[in-house]
Design a protein around this motif. Structure first.
Motif, PDB file in Angstrom:
ATOM      1  N   GLU A 112      -4.894  11.304 -15.903  1.00  0.00           N
ATOM      2  CA  GLU A 112      -4.008  10.890 -14.815  1.00  0.00           C
ATOM      3  C   GLU A 112      -4.826  10.366 -13.638  1.00  0.00           C
ATOM      4  N   ILE A 113      -4.392   9.271 -13.062  1.00  0.00           N
ATOM      5  CA  ILE A 113      -5.091   8.667 -11.930  1.00  0.00           C
ATOM      6  C   ILE A 113      -4.813   9.483 -10.671  1.00  0.00           C
ATOM      7  N   VAL A 114      -5.848  10.038 -10.094  1.00  0.00           N
ATOM      8  CA  VAL A 114      -5.718  10.866  -8.899  1.00  0.00           C
ATOM      9  C   VAL A 114      -5.368   9.966  -7.700  1.00  0.00           C
ATOM     10  N   GLY A 115      -4.401  10.407  -6.922  1.00  0.00           N
ATOM     11  CA  GLY A 115      -4.012   9.660  -5.722  1.00  0.00           C
ATOM     12  C   GLY A 115      -3.212   8.408  -5.999  1.00  0.00           C
ATOM     13  N   PHE A 116      -2.657   8.283  -7.189  1.00  0.00           N
ATOM     14  CA  PHE A 116      -1.904   7.081  -7.569  1.00  0.00           C
ATOM     15  C   PHE A 116      -0.737   6.839  -6.612  1.00  0.00           C
ATOM     16  N   LEU A 117       0.085   7.881  -6.379  1.00  0.00           N
ATOM     17  CA  LEU A 117       1.255   7.713  -5.519  1.00  0.00           C
ATOM     18  C   LEU A 117       0.863   7.461  -4.066  1.00  0.00           C
ATOM     19  N   ASP A 118      -0.226   8.088  -3.619  1.00  0.00           N
ATOM     20  CA  ASP A 118      -0.680   7.877  -2.240  1.00  0.00           C
ATOM     21  C   ASP A 118      -1.037   6.405  -2.003  1.00  0.00           C
ATOM     22  N   LYS A 119      -1.699   5.810  -2.986  1.00  0.00           N
ATOM     23  CA  LYS A 119      -2.061   4.397  -2.857  1.00  0.00           C
ATOM     24  C   LYS A 119      -0.828   3.505  -2.989  1.00  0.00           C
ATOM     25  N   ALA A 120       0.047   3.874  -3.920  1.00  0.00           N
ATOM     26  CA  ALA A 120       1.231   3.042  -4.167  1.00  0.00           C
ATOM     27  C   ALA A 120       2.173   3.035  -2.969  1.00  0.00           C
ATOM     28  N   ILE A 121       2.316   4.188  -2.308  1.00  0.00           N
ATOM     29  CA  ILE A 121       3.284   4.254  -1.202  1.00  0.00           C
ATOM     30  C   ILE A 121       2.829   3.421  -0.019  1.00  0.00           C
ATOM     31  N   LYS A 122       1.512   3.223   0.104  1.00  0.00           N
ATOM     32  CA  LYS A 122       0.986   2.428   1.211  1.00  0.00           C
ATOM     33  C   LYS A 122       1.285   0.945   1.047  1.00  0.00           C
ATOM     34  N   ARG A 123       1.751   0.558  -0.135  1.00  0.00           N
ATOM     35  CA  ARG A 123       2.125  -0.837  -0.355  1.00  0.00           C
ATOM     36  C   ARG A 123       3.615  -1.081  -0.104  1.00  0.00           C
ATOM     37  N   THR A 124       4.365  -0.015   0.210  1.00  0.00           N
ATOM     38  CA  THR A 124       5.810  -0.158   0.389  1.00  0.00           C
ATOM     39  C   THR A 124       6.143  -0.615   1.808  1.00  0.00           C
ATOM     40  N   HIS A 125       7.303  -1.270   1.954  1.00  0.00           N
ATOM     41  CA  HIS A 125       7.771  -1.715   3.275  1.00  0.00           C
ATOM     42  C   HIS A 125       8.060  -0.506   4.165  1.00  0.00           C
ATOM     43  N   HIS A 126       8.570   0.568   3.550  1.00  0.00           N
ATOM     44  CA  HIS A 126       8.909   1.766   4.327  1.00  0.00           C
ATOM     45  C   HIS A 126       7.673   2.354   4.990  1.00  0.00           C
TER      46      HIS A 126
END
Length: 757
Positions: free
Chosen positions: A355-369
């Motif tokens: 599993e890629i560590v920090g995947f969601l942390d990086k992904a959320i930084k690309r969101t408009h929210h």
């Protein structure tokens, strides 16, 4: 009362009447000839003779069905003949009972309104339907305001004078029926419905010609206050208003007391559905084509959102429906398998399967929210993380329907990242007309288009381009090659050589024709052909076949790993084979008309000769091997499709099964499907579960079965058309199918020789 007093009163009334008439006439003249800017302008005579309300532009399918609209205010006009008598009667008794008797100004109604205001006993306004139309069309109360509008009471008088002037001109220019239709077309009814056509569809799923008295009473009752009298937002007030309108029908003798008593007891009978850009057929197509249309209208002096254009597309509504159904049916099942496969584990993994560590942390930084929160609070603020982790009510997509739940932003992101995505496109290979376009699994929740906008590595679907170059350079489908390692030098790199593996992880040493090799998608033999042809040659052929995306001229291109391409490009490339070597750029608009039905532009497809007819036909023969040769990757296609039919096809799967592809061509249709995760790290753990034959091919299969089951489409099974000239090379490889397999020593010699080539 004495005679003298009566004379004085009569004289006074005449003086007031004449004085008022002279004053009004003078004001009329001053408003019409305003050189000082006191009153504000009036519409020109040309504008009065050709009123131009905002009209939605319509996107139509090739078979005449409405696919969608582009609008600021959702409005589609209808003519008087398309209005029910009940609707017209309801409008007249509510807004202007003497409409057919006056010429734009109703003096009796006007005096009633003035007297009502003076005595504080208001019993209705003095504006006729024609005057209201003047306001709707020309915004008399808000547009062209002169300096006298700084005094509100004076401004109201000037507005009424303008409406009188415009109403008189409208009555001269149009029939009563035309004015009624224009009025109903310009009114707002609530729920983003402008005009009676959209309102009838939104609230009752009917045409204006089908509206009954109770239905008409709801819509007409909402005209002056669409929110207050909305049957959705304020049903009690809407019901009271409907009763009031229905009573007017009784009051003026159009329904009896008994009928009125019966009608007022009925419920609304709503079939409520608001039109939006997520509803209807082909939402991804509509969004993608809008970018082109915005550019086109800008260049040609039109406004897509208010000029009422009619854009005729090549999409067939029946094929589009079948494509959307095929995707939904398969992706629902595939997602269930994917969820069961991963269980509680997260599906974003690295090349080692961790599993890629920090995947969601990086992904959320690309969101408009996230970006919006950072802009508000600052990147280092604790508030950002607190808000992202705070649970709130939200509605989310599932394959079982929308679900209301409590989730944080992180929960929501995790939920949506677990979904597999897909794209599908079908076109007529002879004309280039795109017939179906499904850019994703649900446009409301996943906006990204996977037909043209999205690009991914094509995997083995690029192999036919390698073999096209081979055929065009005098190789035969029967050309024999050994399934053995092929090594490419990599000067100055570590490691200094590259040897591609087969999907099975082993080399059999078997000798097979290149038709068999392509049918089984054997990597080593495609790599062998690449080595003979050189990567630059393959890139050249890819461009001939319409691949506009950048491809690196590297050996890995033989396995489809030299660049990302779109489904749109690949379907067009495969269409070239069945179109006798003529490449046709996928084509989606046939013509555009203005609101009056005049053709503004007729479109023709871009074509060019990419291959000679013989090479194109031989490639169809090569691709048929997928569904004919033993071990062909398309042999799992339903036998019902393959019997009495010729199908040229190719599966494709990228490394780690991040992308699954299937391209299929018949004599009538070229179509392709792609399936994969939102990001390349999201995929099945095991390659064989994510291969294109399992993930993408079933979409194509379901689609084609639906197509053949519909006789109205006219698509039939059958062979591909043969070239006019006889084929110059042998296509029957039967006598080569039992090659004598080389001994171990010979096999080693072949491998050694290959390594030094």
């Amino acid at each position: 009362m004495s005679k003298r007093t009566l004379r004085i009163l009569t004289l006074t009334l005449w003086v007031l009447f004449i004085g008022s008439a002279v004053s009004i006439t003078a004001l009329f003249y001053m408003v019409q000839n305003d050189t000082n800017g006191w009153f504000g302008g009036l519409p020109s005579l040309e504008d009065l003779e050709k009123p131009d309300p905002e009209l939605s532009s319509e996107l139509l399918s090739a078979d005449g069905e409405l696919l969608g609209k582009y609008y600021r205010h959702n409005r589609t006009p209808v003519s008087y003949d398309e209005l029910s008598a009940q609707l017209v009667n309801t409008l007249l008794v509510t807004e202007d009972i003497r409409f057919k008797k006056h010429s734009g100004i109703d003096l009796k109604g006007l005096l009633r309104a003035v007297f009502g205001k003076l005595t504080f006993q208001f019993k209705g306004g003095g504006s006729t339907i024609t005057m209201q139309l003047a306001e709707n069309l020309y915004k008399t109360s808000s547009a062209n305001r002169g300096t006298l509008y700084d005094y509100p009471s004076v401004g109201q008088i000037i507005t009424k004078l303008k409406e009188w002037i415009i109403a008189i001109q409208l009555e001269k220019s149009y029939t009563k029926e035309e004015i009624l239709a224009m009025y109903l077309n310009t009114v707002e009814y609530g729920s983003n419905s402008y005009g009676i056509q959209v309102a009838a569809q939104t609230f009752f799923n009917k045409k204006p010609s089908q509206l009954t008295y109770p239905e008409a009473a709801v819509l007409i009752g909402a005209i002056n206050a669409p929110t207050r009298y909305s049957p959705i937002l304020n049903p009690d007030k809407a019901m009271a208003k409907r009763t009031e309108v229905l009573y007017n029908l009784h009051k003026y003798g159009l329904v009896s007391r008994q009928e009125f008593d019966s009608l007022k007891q009925t419920d609304f009978g709503l079939e409520y559905k608001v039109e939006n850009h997520n509803e209807g057929l082909a939402p991804y197509f509509r969004k993608v084509i809008a970018r082109y249309l915005l550019q086109w209208t800008k260049e040609h002096g039109y406004d897509l959102y208010e000029d009422g254009l009619k854009i005729y597309t090549t999409i067939d509504s029946r094929l589009q429906t079948y494509a959307e159904q095929a995707m939904e049916e398969h992706m629902d099942t595939l997602q269930a398998q994917f969820n069961a496969h991963w269980g509680d584990d997260n599906p974003w993994i690295d090349e080692e399967g961790n599993e890629i560590v920090g995947f969601l942390d990086k992904a959320i930084k690309r969101t408009h929210h996230y970006k919006s929160l950072v802009k508000t609070y600052g990147e280092e603020s604790d508030s950002v993380e607190l808000i992202l982790n705070r649970k709130r009510q939200m509605r989310v997509f599932t394959w079982d329907g929308e679900v209301d739940t409590l989730m944080s932003s992180y929960d929501s992101l995790k939920h949506y990242k677990r979904f597999l995505q897909a794209g599908f496109m079908a076109m007529d290979p002879q004309t280039g007309h795109i017939k179906a376009w499904v850019g994703g699994i649900n446009h409301k929740y996943f906006k990204y288009d996977h037909v043209k906008q999205g690009k991914r590595q094509p995997g083995s679907t690029l192999k036919p381009i390698v073999y096209t170059a081979a055929i065009d350079n005098d190789f035969s489908p029967c050309y024999p090659v050994v399934d053995a390692p092929v090594t490419f030098p990599r000067p100055g790199q570590d490691p200094p050589t590259w040897t591609p593996d087969n999907a099975s992880g082993r080399f059999t040493g078997e000798v097979m024709t290149i038709r068999q090799a392509m049918a089984r998608s054997v990597n080593s033999i495609t790599a062998f052909m690449m080595k003979q042809l050189k990567p630059e040659t393959v890139v050249e052929y890819a461009k001939r076949l319409g691949i506009e995306s950048h491809l690196d001229a590297v050996p890995a291109l033989s396995l489809g790993a030299g660049g990302d391409v779109s489904l749109y490009e690949l379907v067009a490339a495969y269409s070239t084979f069945v179109n006798k070597g003529v490449y046709t750029k996928p084509f989606y608009i046939s013509r555009i008309e203005d609101q009056n039905g005049n053709v503004i532009q007729q479109f023709v497809p871009e074509t060019r000769e990419a291959l000679n007819e013989e090479t194109a036909y031989i490639m169809l023969h090569m691709l048929k091997g997928t569904t004919e040769e033993v071990g062909g990757t398309g042999m799992a296609l339903d036998r019902e499709l393959r019997v009495d039919n010729e199908i040229a096809a190719k599966t494709g799967t990228t490394q780690n099964a991040s992308d699954g592809w299937f391209m299929g061509v018949t004599k009538d249709i070229a179509a392709g499907a792609w399936v994969g995760g939102d990001e390349r790290s999201i995929h099945f753990k095991h390659w064989y579960l994510g291969q294109g034959a399992r993930t993408a091919m079933p979409i194509w299969e379901r689609f084609m079965k639906k197509v053949y089951a519909d006789p109205t489409l006219g698509f039939t099974k059958g062979p591909f058309a043969k070239p006019v000239k006889p084929i110059s090379i042998e296509l029957d490889c039967e006598k080569y199918n039992n090659f004598s397999q080389p001994s171990d020593s010979v096999r080693m010699e072949l491998i050694d020789e290959d390594e030094i080539m």
